[in-house]
Design a protein around this motif. Structure first.
Motif, PDB file in Angstrom:
ATOM      1  N   UNK A 142     -62.743 -17.075  21.823  1.00 15.55           N
ATOM      2  CA  UNK A 142     -62.325 -17.023  20.416  1.00 15.55           C
ATOM      3  C   UNK A 142     -62.404 -18.422  19.840  1.00 15.55           C
ATOM      4  N   UNK A 143     -62.778 -18.482  18.579  1.00 19.63           N
ATOM      5  CA  UNK A 143     -62.868 -19.768  17.888  1.00 19.63           C
ATOM      6  C   UNK A 143     -61.473 -20.192  17.432  1.00 19.63           C
ATOM      7  N   UNK A 144     -61.266 -21.480  17.383  1.00 21.22           N
ATOM      8  CA  UNK A 144     -59.987 -22.009  16.886  1.00 21.22           C
ATOM      9  C   UNK A 144     -59.866 -21.714  15.391  1.00 21.22           C
ATOM     10  N   UNK A 145     -58.650 -21.542  14.884  1.00 18.68           N
ATOM     11  CA  UNK A 145     -58.497 -21.276  13.443  1.00 18.68           C
ATOM     12  C   UNK A 145     -59.073 -22.431  12.629  1.00 18.68           C
ATOM     13  N   UNK A 146     -59.660 -22.065  11.503  1.00 22.44           N
ATOM     14  CA  UNK A 146     -60.285 -23.091  10.663  1.00 22.44           C
ATOM     15  C   UNK A 146     -59.269 -23.816   9.792  1.00 22.44           C
ATOM     16  N   UNK A 147     -58.160 -23.167   9.447  1.00 23.37           N
ATOM     17  CA  UNK A 147     -57.140 -23.797   8.625  1.00 23.37           C
ATOM     18  C   UNK A 147     -55.830 -23.849   9.405  1.00 23.37           C
ATOM     19  N   UNK A 148     -55.162 -24.995   9.367  1.00 19.00           N
ATOM     20  CA  UNK A 148     -53.877 -25.066  10.063  1.00 19.00           C
ATOM     21  C   UNK A 148     -52.835 -24.216   9.341  1.00 19.00           C
ATOM     22  N   UNK A 149     -51.889 -23.692  10.098  1.00 20.80           N
ATOM     23  CA  UNK A 149     -50.834 -22.860   9.508  1.00 20.80           C
ATOM     24  C   UNK A 149     -49.910 -23.732   8.660  1.00 20.80           C
ATOM     25  N   UNK A 150     -49.570 -23.250   7.470  1.00 17.59           N
ATOM     26  CA  UNK A 150     -48.700 -24.004   6.560  1.00 17.59           C
ATOM     27  C   UNK A 150     -47.249 -23.804   6.969  1.00 17.59           C
ATOM     28  N   UNK A 151     -46.468 -24.890   6.905  1.00 12.45           N
ATOM     29  CA  UNK A 151     -45.050 -24.777   7.216  1.00 12.45           C
ATOM     30  C   UNK A 151     -44.320 -24.313   5.957  1.00 12.45           C
ATOM     31  N   UNK A 152     -43.464 -23.311   6.091  1.00  9.53           N
ATOM     32  CA  UNK A 152     -42.766 -22.818   4.899  1.00  9.53           C
ATOM     33  C   UNK A 152     -41.716 -23.833   4.429  1.00  9.53           C
ATOM     34  N   UNK A 153     -41.694 -24.083   3.128  1.00 13.60           N
ATOM     35  CA  UNK A 153     -40.706 -24.995   2.544  1.00 13.60           C
ATOM     36  C   UNK A 153     -39.429 -24.212   2.266  1.00 13.60           C
ATOM     37  N   UNK A 154     -38.299 -24.847   2.490  1.00 15.44           N
ATOM     38  CA  UNK A 154     -37.037 -24.156   2.205  1.00 15.44           C
ATOM     39  C   UNK A 154     -36.820 -24.139   0.700  1.00 15.44           C
ATOM     40  N   UNK A 155     -36.543 -22.969   0.149  1.00 17.31           N
ATOM     41  CA  UNK A 155     -36.334 -22.895  -1.301  1.00 17.31           C
ATOM     42  C   UNK A 155     -35.029 -23.583  -1.677  1.00 17.31           C
ATOM     43  N   UNK A 156     -34.949 -24.094  -2.903  1.00 17.28           N
ATOM     44  CA  UNK A 156     -33.709 -24.752  -3.348  1.00 17.28           C
ATOM     45  C   UNK A 156     -32.544 -23.768  -3.388  1.00 17.28           C
ATOM     46  N   UNK A 157     -31.369 -24.258  -3.062  1.00 14.72           N
ATOM     47  CA  UNK A 157     -30.151 -23.465  -3.131  1.00 14.72           C
ATOM     48  C   UNK A 157     -29.405 -23.886  -4.387  1.00 14.72           C
ATOM     49  N   UNK A 158     -29.389 -23.033  -5.390  1.00 14.90           N
ATOM     50  CA  UNK A 158     -28.758 -23.371  -6.658  1.00 14.90           C
ATOM     51  C   UNK A 158     -27.354 -22.792  -6.776  1.00 14.90           C
ATOM     52  N   UNK A 159     -26.684 -22.571  -5.658  1.00 17.73           N
ATOM     53  CA  UNK A 159     -25.305 -22.126  -5.676  1.00 17.73           C
ATOM     54  C   UNK A 159     -24.430 -23.371  -5.631  1.00 17.73           C
ATOM     55  N   UNK A 160     -23.936 -23.794  -6.775  1.00 20.05           N
ATOM     56  CA  UNK A 160     -23.173 -25.030  -6.862  1.00 20.05           C
ATOM     57  C   UNK A 160     -21.688 -24.727  -6.981  1.00 20.05           C
ATOM     58  N   UNK A 161     -20.876 -25.527  -6.298  1.00 18.54           N
ATOM     59  CA  UNK A 161     -19.427 -25.372  -6.344  1.00 18.54           C
ATOM     60  C   UNK A 161     -18.876 -26.090  -7.573  1.00 18.54           C
ATOM     61  N   UNK A 162     -17.583 -25.868  -7.817  1.00 20.00           N
ATOM     62  CA  UNK A 162     -16.909 -26.546  -8.932  1.00 20.00           C
ATOM     63  C   UNK A 162     -16.916 -28.053  -8.726  1.00 20.00           C
ATOM     64  N   UNK A 163     -17.105 -28.755  -9.797  1.00 22.70           N
ATOM     65  CA  UNK A 163     -17.018 -30.206  -9.816  1.00 22.70           C
ATOM     66  C   UNK A 163     -15.730 -30.522 -10.562  1.00 22.70           C
ATOM     67  N   UNK A 164     -14.797 -31.173  -9.898  1.00 23.83           N
ATOM     68  CA  UNK A 164     -13.446 -31.350 -10.424  1.00 23.83           C
ATOM     69  C   UNK A 164     -13.251 -32.734 -11.044  1.00 23.83           C
ATOM     70  N   UNK A 165     -12.273 -32.808 -11.974  1.00 20.33           N
ATOM     71  CA  UNK A 165     -11.975 -34.029 -12.720  1.00 20.33           C
ATOM     72  C   UNK A 165     -10.487 -34.339 -12.669  1.00 20.33           C
TER      73      UNK A 165
END
Length: 190
Positions: free
Chosen positions: A65-88
């Motif tokens: 079998x031939x080696x793959x022509x394109x390297x496998x892409x690493x999946x990027x972790x999606x941003x987590x937009x669950x933000x907690x309260x910011x207190x004052x």
């Protein structure tokens, strides 16, 4: 009576005391002036892709079998937009110390997508007049925006709203509830 020498001495002492007083006032004035926040331009962030693992298939004896022509892409972790309260702090737009770590984490998540847009909603507890609480809530939202801009987030991607005491998340009858209501919430705009 006073002699000329005594009068000269008294005028000299008064002059020295006056000069010292003026000097102390000048120093006090400089130390009491509001400090101006200096924004430094954010450094350009260059994202580099991690080198992908190269998968080489071991050839079978029957069919190589031939080696793959394109390297496998690493999946990027999606941003987590669950933000907690910011207190004052009470009656202030000064962030509580424990909010710094939360804001640093928020900035890291926001930097994952440079084009993402956010709205920063400021809130206040019930103490004070409605107009004062509205102004305070806007100041709180702007304090968070300034922190994020100084952390490298594009200020054009951040909108600011103030709600005063109109949207409490806890009862304003207790100090614990009022503390929870002195907050800023950040929401991702789809």
């Amino acid at each position: 009576m006073f002699t000329a020498a005594k009068l000269f001495y008294m005028k000299t002492v008064k002059s020295c005391i006056l000069m010292a007083y003026v000097g102390v006032l000048a120093i006090s004035y400089q130390s009491c002036k509001p400090k101006q926040v200096v924004l430094q331009p954010a450094a350009e962030v260059i994202e580099r892709e991690a080198p992908a693992e190269r998968v080489v298939a071991e050839p079978k004896k029957e069919e190589p079998k031939a080696a793959p022509t394109q390297p496998a892409a690493t999946p990027a972790t999606p941003p987590n937009y669950t933000f907690k309260n910011i207190q004052f702090e009470y009656d202030s737009h000064v962030l509580k110390t424990e909010s710094y770590a939360i804001l640093d984490q928020i900035a890291r998540e926001m930097q994952k997508d440079a084009n993402a847009k956010f709205v920063i909603d400021g809130h206040a507890s019930i103490e004070g007049t409605a107009a004062y609480n509205m102004e305070l809530s806007i100041d709180r939202a702007n304090a968070v925006k300034l922190y994020l801009v100084n952390s490298g987030i594009n200020g054009n991607n951040l909108a600011v709203n103030g709600f005063g005491a109109t949207k409490p998340v806890a009862s304003n009858d207790t100090e614990a509830g009022r503390t929870r209501n002195r907050r800023v919430e950040i929401k991702h705009i789809d």
